[in-house]
Design a protein around this motif. Structure first.
Motif, short mmCIF file in Angstrom:
data_model
loop_
_atom_site.label_atom_id
_atom_site.label_comp_id
_atom_site.label_asym_id
_atom_site.label_seq_id
_atom_site.Cartn_x
_atom_site.Cartn_y
_atom_site.Cartn_z
N ALA A 65 0.85 -1.21 0.00
CA ALA A 65 0.00 0.00 0.00
C ALA A 65 0.88 1.25 0.00
N LEU A 93 1.14 4.41 -3.20
CA LEU A 93 0.65 5.78 -3.03
C LEU A 93 1.43 6.74 -3.94
N VAL A 98 -3.63 11.13 2.49
CA VAL A 98 -4.08 9.77 2.79
C VAL A 98 -4.79 9.71 4.13
N LEU A 118 -5.44 7.23 6.84
CA LEU A 118 -4.85 5.94 7.21
C LEU A 118 -5.72 5.31 8.28
N THR A 165 -5.56 2.24 9.33
CA THR A 165 -4.95 0.96 9.69
C THR A 165 -4.30 0.99 11.07
N HIS A 211 -6.83 9.56 -0.91
CA HIS A 211 -6.73 8.10 -0.85
C HIS A 211 -7.09 7.61 0.55
N VAL A 263 -6.49 4.27 2.99
CA VAL A 263 -5.82 2.97 3.18
C VAL A 263 -6.51 2.28 4.35
N LEU A 304 -7.05 1.77 -1.03
CA LEU A 304 -6.05 0.70 -1.05
C LEU A 304 -6.41 -0.23 0.12
#
Ligand code: NAP
Length: 240
Positions: A118, A122, A128, A130, A132, A188, A190, A213
């Motif tokens: 991932a 990018l 982004v 995130l 996660t 984006h 993730v 992603l």
């Protein structure tokens, strides 16, 4: 009397515990010990076992008759320890994992085998979101040409300057999540393919036409796999 051991830490494990308690099936739940094990209808033990060998010893000493691995789909080590320990002792073993999310119409998902992939995918200048967790930040350490917004429920420690943290719970609706993504001009998302009900962020990304992603789950050991607590209960009730 011998009992069932549930490896928990998930909503599904908790639901299974309630089903077992309602049927007076002798069982206990094991938690890694990072969050308090309150409000379980079954006895709780807490903390690691000391690898597969430690778990094998526990299974023997606690006279466990079957093992149900209901850890989170991104728990990478425990399912393999459970397989080694239970299969080695000839104990029945099964897994309970919520199904992964599947893309619907309008979704721009790119499957990623892991966090490193991932990070590599990018583009420079990406903004982004995130989703996660703070533990995943090292994987993105080299993405200095991107900006990251990380949401977590506890205040962070020191962070690199390309990372901003929002101390908040996940938004309940796609509209709420979309407002956040828009306010931070996110390009984006993730996320891990955890599955379950908390997909408002994915719905928001779809509504805004953002690329997602989506990191795939770690590999599970071979074995019986259930998606619903009720199916795991049927399996337990069918054991001799
Ligand atoms: P992991 O990589 O599979 O486990 C790391 C180590 O933590 C294991 O080797 C084991 O230590 C101990 N452990 C994990 N689950 C345990 C359990 N149910 N009972 C006793 N010890 C346990 O898992 P993780 O990703 O660190 O997750 C830890 C716990 O948090 C899991 O129970 C999981 O269900 C829950 N959780 C994880 C995530 C996630 O995204 N990974 C999200 C929500 C909840 P020993 O080797 O010493 O036995």
């Amino acid at each position: 009397m011998s009992r069932i051991l549930i490896l928990g830490g998930t909503t599904e494990a908790r639901a299974l515990c309630s089903l077992l308690a309602a049927r007076s099936i002798e069982a206990e739940v094991s938690l890694a010990g990072r969050v308090p094990g309150t409000d379980y209808p079954l006895p709780v033990r807490s903390g690691g076992f000391g690898g597969a060998a430690g778990l094998a010893r526990y299974l023997r000493e606690a006279r466990i008759r079957a093992l149900l691995d209901a850890t989170h789909p991104f728990a990478a080590a425990m399912p393999w320890n459970a397989a080694e320990a239970a299969d080695g002792a000839g104990l029945p073993r099964a897994m309970l994992k919520r199904p992964p999310w599947l893309p619907g119409p309008g979704e721009r998902w790119r499957g990623m085998p892991d966090l490193a992939a991932a990070a590599a995918a990018l583009p420079a200048g990406a903004r982004v979101f995130l989703a996660t967790g703070a533990g995943s930040l090292p994987a993105f350490a080299s993405c200095r040409d991107c900006r990251f917004l990380l949401r977590q429920m506890t205040p962070p420690g020191p962070l690199p300057d390309h990372v901003e943290v929002l101390v908040a719970r996940p938004g309940a609706t796609a509209a709420e999540e979309a407002a956040l993504l828009r306010a931070h001009r996110i390009t984006h998302l993730v996320a891990k393919n955890s599955g379950g009900p908390a997909r408002a962020k994915l719905d928001a990304a779809r509504d805004l036409g953002l690329e997602v992603l989506l990191v795939a789950r770690p590999l599970l050991p071979p074995g019986r796999l259930f998606a619903r607590p009720e199916a795991a209960l049927d399996w337990i009730e069918g054991l001799a």
